[in-house]
Design a protein around this motif. Structure first.
Motif, PDB file in Angstrom:
ATOM      1  N   LYS A  82     -21.718  15.558 -23.257  1.00 48.59           N
ATOM      2  CA  LYS A  82     -21.893  16.384 -24.459  1.00 48.59           C
ATOM      3  C   LYS A  82     -22.356  17.792 -24.052  1.00 48.59           C
ATOM      4  O   LYS A  82     -21.875  18.792 -24.598  1.00 48.59           O
ATOM      5  N   ILE A  83     -23.265  17.857 -23.074  1.00 44.06           N
ATOM      6  CA  ILE A  83     -23.734  19.170 -22.596  1.00 44.06           C
ATOM      7  C   ILE A  83     -22.536  19.953 -22.046  1.00 44.06           C
ATOM      8  O   ILE A  83     -22.339  21.124 -22.365  1.00 44.06           O
ATOM      9  N   CYS A  84     -21.723  19.269 -21.216  1.00 46.72           N
ATOM     10  CA  CYS A  84     -20.548  19.931 -20.621  1.00 46.72           C
ATOM     11  C   CYS A  84     -19.614  20.454 -21.717  1.00 46.72           C
ATOM     12  O   CYS A  84     -19.167  21.600 -21.674  1.00 46.72           O
ATOM     13  N   LEU A  85     -19.350  19.589 -22.689  1.00 45.44           N
ATOM     14  CA  LEU A  85     -18.423  19.939 -23.761  1.00 45.44           C
ATOM     15  C   LEU A  85     -18.916  21.169 -24.528  1.00 45.44           C
ATOM     16  O   LEU A  85     -18.155  22.092 -24.814  1.00 45.44           O
ATOM     17  N   GLU A  86     -20.203  21.175 -24.836  1.00 44.74           N
ATOM     18  CA  GLU A  86     -20.765  22.299 -25.594  1.00 44.74           C
ATOM     19  C   GLU A  86     -20.796  23.578 -24.763  1.00 44.74           C
ATOM     20  O   GLU A  86     -20.843  24.676 -25.307  1.00 44.74           O
ATOM     21  N   LEU A  87     -20.782  23.413 -23.440  1.00 42.49           N
ATOM     22  CA  LEU A  87     -20.751  24.603 -22.580  1.00 42.49           C
ATOM     23  C   LEU A  87     -19.312  25.080 -22.340  1.00 42.49           C
ATOM     24  O   LEU A  87     -19.078  26.002 -21.574  1.00 42.49           O
ATOM     25  N   GLY A  88     -18.368  24.399 -22.972  1.00 41.47           N
ATOM     26  CA  GLY A  88     -16.970  24.851 -22.904  1.00 41.47           C
ATOM     27  C   GLY A  88     -16.143  24.154 -21.842  1.00 41.47           C
ATOM     28  O   GLY A  88     -15.033  24.582 -21.552  1.00 41.47           O
ATOM     29  N   ILE A  89     -16.678  23.067 -21.251  1.00 44.78           N
ATOM     30  CA  ILE A  89     -15.898  22.320 -20.245  1.00 44.78           C
ATOM     31  C   ILE A  89     -15.071  21.280 -21.005  1.00 44.78           C
ATOM     32  O   ILE A  89     -15.621  20.323 -21.563  1.00 44.78           O
ATOM     33  N   ARG A  90     -13.766  21.508 -21.061  1.00 46.55           N
ATOM     34  CA  ARG A  90     -12.915  20.701 -21.950  1.00 46.55           C
ATOM     35  C   ARG A  90     -12.824  19.226 -21.549  1.00 46.55           C
ATOM     36  O   ARG A  90     -12.846  18.364 -22.390  1.00 46.55           O
ATOM     37  N   ASN A  91     -12.672  18.972 -20.252  1.00 46.73           N
ATOM     38  CA  ASN A  91     -12.561  17.578 -19.807  1.00 46.73           C
ATOM     39  C   ASN A  91     -13.726  17.253 -18.881  1.00 46.73           C
ATOM     40  O   ASN A  91     -13.580  17.331 -17.658  1.00 46.73           O
ATOM     41  N   PRO A  92     -14.866  16.867 -19.436  1.00 44.69           N
ATOM     42  CA  PRO A  92     -16.027  16.603 -18.578  1.00 44.69           C
ATOM     43  C   PRO A  92     -15.771  15.421 -17.636  1.00 44.69           C
ATOM     44  O   PRO A  92     -15.023  14.502 -17.974  1.00 44.69           O
ATOM     45  N   ALA A  93     -16.390  15.499 -16.459  1.00 44.48           N
ATOM     46  CA  ALA A  93     -16.193  14.452 -15.453  1.00 44.48           C
ATOM     47  C   ALA A  93     -16.741  13.124 -15.959  1.00 44.48           C
ATOM     48  O   ALA A  93     -17.644  13.089 -16.797  1.00 44.48           O
ATOM     49  N   GLY A  94     -16.212  12.043 -15.423  1.00 46.53           N
ATOM     50  CA  GLY A  94     -16.631  10.705 -15.854  1.00 46.53           C
ATOM     51  C   GLY A  94     -17.776  10.162 -15.017  1.00 46.53           C
ATOM     52  O   GLY A  94     -18.128   9.002 -15.142  1.00 46.53           O
ATOM     53  N   ARG A  95     -18.317  10.986 -14.105  1.00 47.66           N
ATOM     54  CA  ARG A  95     -19.465  10.554 -13.294  1.00 47.66           C
ATOM     55  C   ARG A  95     -20.645  11.467 -13.587  1.00 47.66           C
ATOM     56  O   ARG A  95     -20.469  12.668 -13.808  1.00 47.66           O
ATOM     57  N   ARG A  96     -21.852  10.857 -13.513  1.00 46.07           N
ATOM     58  CA  ARG A  96     -23.047  11.614 -13.882  1.00 46.07           C
ATOM     59  C   ARG A  96     -23.270  12.826 -12.980  1.00 46.07           C
ATOM     60  O   ARG A  96     -23.537  13.918 -13.431  1.00 46.07           O
ATOM     61  N   GLY A  97     -23.155  12.588 -11.649  1.00 47.37           N
ATOM     62  CA  GLY A  97     -23.414  13.656 -10.681  1.00 47.37           C
ATOM     63  C   GLY A  97     -22.489  14.841 -10.879  1.00 47.37           C
ATOM     64  O   GLY A  97     -22.916  15.997 -10.911  1.00 47.37           O
ATOM     65  N   LYS A  98     -21.219  14.550 -11.062  1.00 48.99           N
ATOM     66  CA  LYS A  98     -20.210  15.613 -11.222  1.00 48.99           C
ATOM     67  C   LYS A  98     -20.429  16.343 -12.555  1.00 48.99           C
ATOM     68  O   LYS A  98     -20.355  17.574 -12.614  1.00 48.99           O
ATOM     69  N   ALA A  99     -20.694  15.554 -13.595  1.00 52.86           N
ATOM     70  CA  ALA A  99     -20.910  16.163 -14.916  1.00 52.86           C
ATOM     71  C   ALA A  99     -22.131  17.084 -14.868  1.00 52.86           C
ATOM     72  O   ALA A  99     -22.110  18.193 -15.428  1.00 52.86           O
ATOM     73  N   PHE A 100     -23.186  16.650 -14.163  1.00 50.93           N
ATOM     74  CA  PHE A 100     -24.390  17.472 -14.052  1.00 50.93           C
ATOM     75  C   PHE A 100     -24.079  18.769 -13.305  1.00 50.93           C
ATOM     76  O   PHE A 100     -24.464  19.858 -13.756  1.00 50.93           O
ATOM     77  N   SER A 101     -23.361  18.665 -12.183  1.00 49.34           N
ATOM     78  CA  SER A 101     -23.087  19.885 -11.410  1.00 49.34           C
ATOM     79  C   SER A 101     -22.142  20.822 -12.157  1.00 49.34           C
ATOM     80  O   SER A 101     -22.268  22.043 -12.069  1.00 49.34           O
ATOM     81  N   ASP A 102     -21.223  20.253 -12.943  1.00 52.81           N
ATOM     82  CA  ASP A 102     -20.322  21.091 -13.754  1.00 52.81           C
ATOM     83  C   ASP A 102     -21.126  21.870 -14.797  1.00 52.81           C
ATOM     84  O   ASP A 102     -20.900  23.061 -15.006  1.00 52.81           O
ATOM     85  N   ALA A 103     -22.065  21.147 -15.440  1.00 56.31           N
ATOM     86  CA  ALA A 103     -22.909  21.796 -16.466  1.00 56.31           C
ATOM     87  C   ALA A 103     -23.750  22.895 -15.825  1.00 56.31           C
ATOM     88  O   ALA A 103     -23.877  24.001 -16.370  1.00 56.31           O
ATOM     89  N   LEU A 104     -24.283  22.579 -14.649  1.00 54.82           N
ATOM     90  CA  LEU A 104     -25.123  23.545 -13.936  1.00 54.82           C
ATOM     91  C   LEU A 104     -24.319  24.790 -13.557  1.00 54.82           C
ATOM     92  O   LEU A 104     -24.777  25.924 -13.771  1.00 54.82           O
ATOM     93  N   ASP A 105     -23.119  24.566 -13.023  1.00 51.57           N
ATOM     94  CA  ASP A 105     -22.256  25.698 -12.642  1.00 51.57           C
ATOM     95  C   ASP A 105     -21.980  26.578 -13.859  1.00 51.57           C
ATOM     96  O   ASP A 105     -22.035  27.813 -13.771  1.00 51.57           O
TER      97      ASP A 105
END
Lengths: 243, 183
Positions: A82-105
């Motif tokens: 949800k964090i990724c999606l709200e930050l504009g990442i259309r297809n958030p990763a299905g793993r916690r680590g990747k999703a966290f780093s995507d949100a951070l980036d």
């Protein structure tokens, strides 16, 4: 013919709204590097009906901030997605680590203020994620919740030490009632009417809004003019029925 | 007529410039201050200034803080207003026109029109109580083509009016022809 009174919805600067604006200004000021320390977390709490969510959403909408309303059934991955999606990442990763780093980036490239509503329902689980994001991104994160939230944050030393300030949404004051009714309807209250409105609402801004709409109907149907009397206020607040 | 528009040396612009100078630091200004700043000396000019302030207030450029005290409003461009409304809609999922008026600071008609446009695009569904529910969240705000639709509607209206006028002319001509035949 007498002009009818109308209810014009307006965002009224009540005491809580002003305090919240001060909190946000202070957080932004701290973020801009004018102060020492790395406190980037804010805590906004108060009982239901005091206008927390509405105030926060209005600020967020007008300042391009991210507002996340948590859902009880979410897992940690759902939360990160949800964090990724709200930050504009259309297809958030299905793993916690990747999703966290995507949100951070995303936050490092495009820093945005983030609000999390009712996060206290999840206990410490998500607080740690928010703390990590705040620590690594250096962004502003504001947690919004009810009475349990500050206790929960205090229990976690690492979270509390990063908390810049906490703010309680207090019950609406009589002056807030006067401002709200006057700014949305143009009506002025007598002292007796004010005491009734304030007493019945118990400082709950939702009840004040509901009674203000009732008041407009009552004033129009009874063709009252001038200041709102205690009698009109009683009818509007249905205080007469309660005795 | 907006604060950021082209500046002509009219009386209204003189007042506007004075207000800008006085409120540069984001403060409020009183009618007396504006009068002094704009070098207004005659009572009739002062009265005229009050009328101009009233016009500014009606146009949404100024807001009255208290009796005789004004402040500039934070006017947003239509695109920004739509963005704010879109954010409110995404956050709340279910919004009423009142919510948009209150939270995005837009006019009631504008909010209603925007919601109807989104409904036509299948983004929201407006219930019988007037509340709009977000049914297609595309992250980015959908492109609003309300102006194009308005123009199309206007053209359609003009076309209808012209064809109605043509019809009545034709009817008149037929009547005239029939009258000529009878002579």
């Amino acid at each position: 013919m007498e002009k009818k009174v109308q209810f014009s919805p307006r965002f009224v600067n009540t005491r809580n709204v002003r305090s919240f604006a001060v909190l946000m200004d202070a957080l932004m000021f701290a973020k801009s590097g004018h102060t020492d320390g790395d406190e980037r977390l804010g805590c906004v709490w108060g009982r239901a009906g005091r206008g927390k969510t509405r105030t926060v959403q209005t600020w967020a909408a007008n300042n391009d901030a991210v507002f996340i309303e948590t859902v009880r059934s979410w897992s940690e991955l759902d939360f990160l997605k949800k964090i990724c999606l709200e930050l504009g990442i259309r297809n958030p990763a299905g793993r916690r680590g990747k999703a966290f780093s995507d949100a951070l980036d995303s936050l490092l490239i495009n820093p945005r203020v983030m609000f999390f509503d009712e996060i206290e329902r999840f206990g410490q689980k998500y607080l740690e994620i928010v703390r990590d994001l705040a620590k690594l991104s250096g962004g502003i994160f504001v947690l919004v919740g009810e009475e349990e939230l500050p206790h929960l944050m205090r229990q976690n030393r690492r979270v509390w030490s990063r908390t810049y300030r906490e703010m309680e949404f207090l019950p609406a004051e009589p002056s807030d009632v006067v401002s709200y009714i006057n700014q949305t309807t143009g009506l002025k209250l007598s002292t007796e009417a004010l005491a009734i409105f304030h007493g019945v609402s118990g400082g709950d801004i939702r009840i004040i809004r509901r009674d203000t709409i009732n008041l407009v109907h009552v004033v129009n149907s009874m063709e009252r003019t001038g200041d709102v009397t205690g009698e009109t206020a009683k009818i509007a607040c249905k205080a007469a029925l309660k005795g | 007529m907006t604060m950021g528009g082209p500046q002509k040396s009219s009386f209204a612009n003189k007042i506007r410039t004075a207000i800008h100078e006085l409120t540069a630091a984001g403060t409020e200004c009183s009618t007396t201050n504006i009068s002094h700043q704009a070098f207004i000396q005659k009572p009739e000019d002062h009265k005229r200034m009050l009328g101009v302030l009233c016009d500014f207030r009606k146009a949404g450029e100024l807001e009255r803080v208290s009796l005789g005290v004004y402040a500039l409003t934070n006017r947003k461009k239509p695109e920004e207003k739509r963005q704010v409304m879109w954010r409110v809609l995404r956050m709340r999922r279910l919004v009423t026109i009142d919510d948009l008026v209150e939270m995005a600071g837009v006019h009631r008609d504008y909010a209603g029109e925007w919601l109807r446009t989104l409904e036509k695009q299948g983004v929201v569904r407006i219930g019988t109580n007037g509340a709009a529910r977000l049914i297609k969240d595309s992250l980015e705000m959908p492109e609003v083509t309300d102006n194009a639709e308005k123009l199309r509607a206007l053209r359609e209206k003009k076309k209808k009016a012209l064809s109605a006028a043509l019809n009545s002319i034709e009817i008149g001509m037929d009547k005239a022809r029939a009258a000529l035949k009878d002579l």
